[in-house]
Design an enzyme around this catalytic site. Structure first.
Site, PDB file in Angstrom:
ATOM      1  N   GLU A 113       0.835  -1.202   0.000  1.00 40.25           N
ATOM      2  CA  GLU A 113       0.000   0.000   0.000  1.00 40.25           C
ATOM      3  C   GLU A 113       0.868   1.249   0.000  1.00 40.25           C
ATOM      4  O   GLU A 113       2.024   1.214   0.445  1.00 40.25           O
ATOM      5  CB  GLU A 113      -0.897  -0.004   1.231  1.00 40.25           C
ATOM      6  N   CYS A 126       3.683   8.367   1.184  1.00 36.06           N
ATOM      7  CA  CYS A 126       4.205   7.366   2.111  1.00 36.06           C
ATOM      8  C   CYS A 126       4.253   6.049   1.345  1.00 36.06           C
ATOM      9  O   CYS A 126       3.234   5.594   0.828  1.00 36.06           O
ATOM     10  CB  CYS A 126       3.270   7.273   3.319  1.00 36.06           C
ATOM     11  N   CYS A 133       6.652  -7.692   6.359  1.00 29.30           N
ATOM     12  CA  CYS A 133       7.809  -7.203   7.115  1.00 29.30           C
ATOM     13  C   CYS A 133       8.262  -8.314   8.053  1.00 29.30           C
ATOM     14  O   CYS A 133       7.435  -9.000   8.652  1.00 29.30           O
ATOM     15  CB  CYS A 133       7.448  -5.958   7.913  1.00 29.30           C
ATOM     16  N   CYS A 137       7.250  -6.589  15.008  1.00 25.88           N
ATOM     17  CA  CYS A 137       6.786  -5.709  16.094  1.00 25.88           C
ATOM     18  C   CYS A 137       5.356  -6.128  16.448  1.00 25.88           C
ATOM     19  O   CYS A 137       4.486  -6.162  15.575  1.00 25.88           O
ATOM     20  CB  CYS A 137       6.819  -4.244  15.664  1.00 25.88           C
ATOM     21  N   CYS A 140       1.977  -4.182  15.410  1.00 31.89           N
ATOM     22  CA  CYS A 140       1.832  -3.766  14.019  1.00 31.89           C
ATOM     23  C   CYS A 140       1.205  -4.879  13.182  1.00 31.89           C
ATOM     24  O   CYS A 140       1.658  -6.023  13.225  1.00 31.89           O
ATOM     25  CB  CYS A 140       3.216  -3.397  13.486  1.00 31.89           C
ATOM     26  N   CYS A 368      -0.460   0.858   9.893  1.00 33.23           N
ATOM     27  CA  CYS A 368       0.468   0.282   8.934  1.00 33.23           C
ATOM     28  C   CYS A 368       0.073  -1.145   8.542  1.00 33.23           C
ATOM     29  O   CYS A 368      -0.056  -2.014   9.388  1.00 33.23           O
ATOM     30  CB  CYS A 368       1.848   0.287   9.597  1.00 33.23           C
TER      31      CYS A 368
END
Ligand code: SF4
Length: 376
Positions: A113, A126, A133, A137, A140, A368
């Protein structure tokens, strides 16, 4: 601490092997490599410059508009040097159309995105740098799905070009405009895909028509703290802004919130940020997502102030507090506004300039990775 003594981690730095690479695109290549690549494809070398002008300067994507190319060769030239890299699956708008979030499908089905945010005085893109990822974390949404793969330089650049086209074509309220800022704060850990990200930064900042001609000062690269890469970035000679997602000033909590911390401690990470500011003369931004009852206590504000201040008071750093946008069903939620105000007050009392990030795009799943996670 030597590398062998560090705690082994469930973090993923390398993408799975054997994946098909994205199609090669003109934006993957430095200007001096493009002519040779065109020839490799059996196309006249000088056409590469014409195509770069269409892509970076005129923002054209329809071959019919490339009238300086012979009609009979246009399709081959575009297919060879400007292949389709991504298709928009869905665009969501907020803030009366001035915030636009696009979910993209890449050539292999991976979803990423990007978000365009238009303000009166600037327009910021952005962008994502990885599909998924590997940094894990826990607060997230992207981190929960793991890493699918690194994006290519051209896939990163294409997100910015798409935003630049929308602005140039007056599709965003506010009249025709241009992208003034790019932040690498979408999906992924940019410094875990270092080579492609640096390539993208170079394409963004090379003068038109070789690149998009943006100022490096308008580009922000974020990281959770890949210390060796932060040190490397300081030596690249491109004065981008570095944003370090710290989220906690003490190792005990940061080990939990940002698992890479078990490899590189708060002290090592903040030292690397300080080194970046010292080397590049660019002020580092410390990103701190405010999580209720987790990291927003007054004593942690004091500790954060001390950790930053003890490395010097020459204006090397500022703190950007991020009101957390919680994901559904998550235990992580936004701080009480009174706690947030007290946090700011304590940091400022220690001489640390502090801002609270605006919450653009909240109503369009601004967390995110959430949009891609929903679609998947
Ligand atoms: S917060 Fe950033 S680095 Fe951490 S898992 Fe999410 S996308 Fe990755």
């Amino acid at each position: 601490m030597s590398d062998s003594e560090r705690t082994p981690l469930p973090l993923v730095f390398d993408e799975p092997r054997g994946r098909k690479k994205p199609p090669r695109h003109l934006a993957d290549l430095a200007p001096d490599e493009r002519t040779a690549y065109a020839k490799e494809l059996g196309l006249p070398g000088f056409r590469a410059k014409q195509l770069a002008t269409h892509y970076f300067a005129r923002l054209v994507d329809d071959p019919a508009e490339m009238t300086d190319l012979p009609a009979g060769q246009r399709e081959d030239l575009v297919a060879g040097l400007l292949p389709t890299l991504m298709t928009p699956l869905r665009t969501m708008e907020a803030d009366r159309g001035t915030t636009r979030k696009t979910l993209w499908r890449l050539f292999d089905g991976a979803l990423v995105e990007s978000v365009l945010m238009r303000y009166p005085d600037r327009a910021t893109m952005c962008v994502s740098s990885q599909a998924g990822c590997g940094m894990a974390c826990p607060f997230c949404a992207t981190g929960q799905g793991g890493l699918q793969r690194n994006m290519s330089t051209a896939e990163i650049v294409e997100q910015v070009v798409a935003g630049a086209r929308a602005l140039a074509r007056d599709e965003v309220p506010g009249g025709p405009g241009r992208v003034s800022n790019v932040v690498f704060m979408g999906m992924g850990e940019p410094l875990a895909n270092y080579k492609a990200v640096i390539g993208a930064v170079r394409r963004l900042t090379e003068p038109t028509p070789d690149g998009l001609g943006m100022s490096a000062r308008g580009v922000t690269v974020s990281t959770v703290g890949l210390v060796p890469r932060m040190l490397q970035l300081a030596e690249e000679g491109i004065p981008v802004t570095l944003a370090l997602s710290l989220h906690a000033p003490d190792d005990e909590l940061r080990n939990e919130l940002v698992p890479i911390n078990t490899r590189y401690s708060v002290a090592e990470t903040v030292d690397a940020a300080w080194n970046y500011a010292r080397t590049t003369k660019r002020r580092v931004s410390i990103e701190y997502a405010m999580m209720r009852g987790i990291n927003d206590q007054a004593w942690r504000a004091d500790l954060l102030g001390d950790v930053l201040q003890e490395r010097g008071d020459w204006g090397w750093v500022h703190v950007n507090l991020i009101p957390l946008n919680p994901t559904p069903g998550s235990k992580w939620t936004a701080s009480d506004p009174a706690d947030e105000r007290e946090f700011v007050r304590r940091l400022e009392a220690k001489g640390i300039p502090t801002t609270v990030r605006d919450t653009r795009g909240r109503e369009i799943d601004g967390a995110c990775g959430q949009l891609a996670a929903t679609e998947a």
